[in-house]
Scaffold this motif. Structure first.
Motif, PDB file in Angstrom:
ATOM      1  N   THR A  32      -3.900   0.824  -4.328  1.00  0.00           N
ATOM      2  CA  THR A  32      -4.190  -0.465  -3.721  1.00  0.00           C
ATOM      3  C   THR A  32      -5.011  -0.239  -2.467  1.00  0.00           C
ATOM      4  OG1 THR A  32      -3.247  -2.474  -2.761  1.00  0.00           O
ATOM      5  CG2 THR A  32      -1.985  -0.452  -2.489  1.00  0.00           C
ATOM      6  N   CYS A  33      -5.875  -1.190  -2.157  1.00  0.00           N
ATOM      7  CA  CYS A  33      -6.710  -1.046  -0.960  1.00  0.00           C
ATOM      8  C   CYS A  33      -6.360  -2.094   0.082  1.00  0.00           C
ATOM      9  CB  CYS A  33      -8.191  -1.106  -1.317  1.00  0.00           C
ATOM     10  SG  CYS A  33      -8.639  -2.344  -2.521  1.00  0.00           S
ATOM     11  N   SER A  34      -5.140  -2.614   0.007  1.00  0.00           N
ATOM     12  CA  SER A  34      -4.737  -3.614   0.993  1.00  0.00           C
ATOM     13  C   SER A  34      -4.688  -3.031   2.403  1.00  0.00           C
ATOM     14  CB  SER A  34      -3.371  -4.200   0.634  1.00  0.00           C
ATOM     15  OG  SER A  34      -2.393  -3.173   0.584  1.00  0.00           O
ATOM     16  N   ILE A  36      -6.932  -1.580   3.920  1.00  0.00           N
ATOM     17  CA  ILE A  36      -8.217  -1.748   4.613  1.00  0.00           C
ATOM     18  C   ILE A  36      -8.045  -2.660   5.819  1.00  0.00           C
ATOM     19  CG2 ILE A  36     -10.526  -2.773   4.409  1.00  0.00           C
ATOM     20  CD1 ILE A  36     -10.545  -1.910   1.505  1.00  0.00           C
ATOM     21  N   ILE A 194      -8.362 -11.121   5.278  1.00  0.00           N
ATOM     22  CA  ILE A 194      -7.408 -11.036   4.166  1.00  0.00           C
ATOM     23  C   ILE A 194      -7.317 -12.412   3.514  1.00  0.00           C
ATOM     24  CG2 ILE A 194      -5.019 -10.649   3.470  1.00  0.00           C
ATOM     25  CD1 ILE A 194      -4.711  -8.733   5.797  1.00  0.00           C
ATOM     26  N   SER A 196      -5.067 -13.899   0.345  1.00  0.00           N
ATOM     27  CA  SER A 196      -4.024 -13.483  -0.593  1.00  0.00           C
ATOM     28  C   SER A 196      -3.049 -14.622  -0.874  1.00  0.00           C
ATOM     29  CB  SER A 196      -3.252 -12.282  -0.028  1.00  0.00           C
ATOM     30  OG  SER A 196      -2.452 -12.662   1.074  1.00  0.00           O
ATOM     31  N   ASN A 215     -14.961  -5.194   5.722  1.00  0.00           N
ATOM     32  CA  ASN A 215     -13.501  -5.076   5.714  1.00  0.00           C
ATOM     33  C   ASN A 215     -12.863  -6.380   5.242  1.00  0.00           C
ATOM     34  OD1 ASN A 215     -13.982  -2.562   6.805  1.00  0.00           O
ATOM     35  ND2 ASN A 215     -13.338  -3.108   8.870  1.00  0.00           N
ATOM     36  N   VAL A 217     -10.355  -8.057   2.159  1.00  0.00           N
ATOM     37  CA  VAL A 217      -9.397  -7.856   1.076  1.00  0.00           C
ATOM     38  C   VAL A 217      -9.109  -9.205   0.416  1.00  0.00           C
ATOM     39  CG1 VAL A 217      -7.033  -7.207   0.499  1.00  0.00           C
ATOM     40  CG2 VAL A 217      -8.338  -5.831   2.126  1.00  0.00           C
ATOM     41  N   ARG A 219      -6.691 -10.362  -2.640  1.00  0.00           N
ATOM     42  CA  ARG A 219      -5.675  -9.835  -3.562  1.00  0.00           C
ATOM     43  C   ARG A 219      -4.616 -10.882  -3.854  1.00  0.00           C
ATOM     44  NH1 ARG A 219      -1.150  -6.910  -1.431  1.00  0.00           N
ATOM     45  NH2 ARG A 219      -1.561  -5.379  -3.054  1.00  0.00           N
ATOM     46  N   CYS A 244     -12.452  -5.180  -1.023  1.00  0.00           N
ATOM     47  CA  CYS A 244     -11.503  -4.889  -2.097  1.00  0.00           C
ATOM     48  C   CYS A 244     -11.066  -6.194  -2.747  1.00  0.00           C
ATOM     49  CB  CYS A 244     -10.288  -4.162  -1.548  1.00  0.00           C
ATOM     50  SG  CYS A 244      -8.961  -3.963  -2.757  1.00  0.00           S
ATOM     51  N   GLU A 246      -8.437  -7.281  -5.853  1.00  0.00           N
ATOM     52  CA  GLU A 246      -7.474  -6.670  -6.762  1.00  0.00           C
ATOM     53  C   GLU A 246      -6.330  -7.621  -7.102  1.00  0.00           C
ATOM     54  OE1 GLU A 246      -6.082  -3.161  -4.762  1.00  0.00           O
ATOM     55  OE2 GLU A 246      -4.868  -4.278  -3.334  1.00  0.00           O
TER      56      GLU A 246
END
Length: 449
Positions: A32-34, A36, A194, A196, A215, A217, A219, A244, A246
């Protein structure tokens, strides 16, 4: 037997997504690249109701959201501030975010876009596009927007951001749009983002569009729009670094994920590549591509890894596309461990895809496409294996196909179509083009298994 196994794997992935509210949770041991961008606990919490918000689905809350964000920006609390959106339907016009804030959607919360398009803000075109993506001139601001921000989190308990896009789709179909439609979420020139545990629903245009960002994320999100909704791409990283995407479920009216970097002469002049992009554990369907690069690639796209994709009921499984006049480059791309089911074409790498913003592009600005590896792909009910068609004056090089097994659904199998391409093919069924079948002196491909 292989077809039944693939079908079972796809159904299991879809079932897990539905049980988890549409998104996925990485299994223990999965990469996982969380990390980052680490999730932060904010030092302060306020509710949209503190600013007069009413979640009855009828009251317009634009002023409440604008006031809340302005208060957070002015407050500048240590550790930042969380804006809490409780259960309810919060009708609002477009609004901006600010730095060091979390937008948190509780379970049952819906932030719903107003249907009054006459008051929708207009903003300048992106410099790497030179004009609106659909029409000349400016463009409508995204429903949720941000520019030059740092440390922004959009998360929650699978609450929904609803773009109510059908009004915009119908304007597009009737050809009475004045400017390019708004994205559902766009962040520009921003870092440490982020996104999510949120559902994105019925975007007017592209859903999630980080552009000139780093940078980022994305997800555990769910992105939904009807398959006939025009241009409702899922996630489009654009001229962005270190992104990222995912553990998500995407079902829209266009590409599920499309990596971009600017359009013809404007993208070349702006020269902001997309690089360091990771995509993993994505399941979804749509009428166009499951995973795409391009066709806007003029700033360059490099160092991309996409793996563990489950793609079904889709036009093209993997689509890498550019055109003469684009310039730029596509290099160091790896797509691995892909399951395809009920897909029209398994793979397409094309040098003649996409349109141009105007007639000022340079036809001699030819893209460079080099070092693409597609491996470990399994497909059932695939109509055509694929095509790789380079550009005569700029052939595609070091294209590696490895361990690709496609169960062709057609009574008479359609062969691969290839031109202006060199590379290698190992363990590909149906057999790949003859100009990819020799791997002598091609260690780049023999090491792909």
């Amino acid at each position: 037997m292989a077809g039944r196994l693939l079908m079972a794997r796809l159904l299991l992935a879809i079932l897990l997504a539905l049980l988890q509210g549409g998104a996925f949770v990485a299994a223990e041991g999965d990469e996982t690249c969380s990390g980052i961008v680490p999730m932060k606990k904010r030092g302060e919490v306020v509710s949209i109701t503190d600013f007069g918000g009413v979640g009855d689905g009828r009251t317009l809350n634009t002023e409440a959201f604008v006031s809340a964000v302005a208060w957070i920006e002015q407050r500048n609390a240590p550790g930042g501030t969380l804006l809490y959106v409780p259960s309810g339907v919060w009708l609002t016009g477009a609004f901006n975010l600010t730095s060091h804030m979390t937008l948190f959607l509780a379970q049952g919360a819906v932030i719903s876009a107003t249907q009054d398009t006459s008051s929708w803000p207009l903003i300048d075109p992106l410099p790497s596009y030179g004009r609106g993506r659909e029409l000349p001139g400016g463009r409508y601001m995204s429903f949720i927007h941000g520019n030059k921000l740092h440390d922004v989190i959009i998360t929650g308990e699978n609450g929904t951001i609803d773009g109510q896009g059908d009004l915009w789709w119908n304007m597009w179909r009737r050809r009475n749009l004045r400017f390019t439609r708004p994205n559902l979420l766009e962040l520009m020139h921003s870092t440490d983002i982020i996104i999510s545990n949120v559902v994105f629903l019925n975007s007017p245009f592209w859903n999630i569009h980080p552009v000139y960002c780093s940078n980022v994320v994305v997800r555990n999100v769910t992105i939904l729009a009807p398959h006939d909704s025009p241009n409702t791409d899922g996630v489009d990283p654009d001229s962005s670094l270190n992104v990222c995407i995912e553990d998500s479920y995407i079902s829209t009216g266009d590409d599920l994920i499309a990596i971009k970097s600017g359009w013809d002469e404007y993208g070349m002049a702006y020269a902001h590549p997309s690089s360091g992009i990771t995509v993993r554990r994505i399941t979804g369907s749509g009428p166009f591509a499951g995973f795409a690069i391009g066709s806007e690639t003029s700033g360059g796209i490099a160092n991309v890894l996409a793996e563990n994709l489950n793609i079904f009921n889709t036009g093209i499984g993997i689509h890498i596309k550019t055109n003469s006049g684009r310039g730029g480059f596509i290099r160091n791309i790896t797509v691995s461990d892909v399951n395809l089911w009920n897909v029209r074409k398994g793979l397409r790498i094309a040098g003649n895809a996409g349109d141009h913003p105007d007639d000022r592009y340079n036809t001699n600005a030819l893209p460079v496409v080099d070092k693409l590896t597609i491996k470990n792909v399994w497909g059932v009910r695939v109509l055509q294996p694929g095509s790789i068609q380079g550009i005569k004056k700029s052939p595609f090089t070091q294209i590696c196909l490895s361990n690709i097994k496609l169960d062709i659904a057609a009574v008479k199998a359609v062969p691969w179509i290839c031109s202006d391409v060199s590379g290698g093919a190992l363990e590909v069924q149906p057999a790949a083009c003859t100009n990819l079948t020799s791997t002598n002196g091609m260690n780049f491909c023999t090491g792909a298994l």
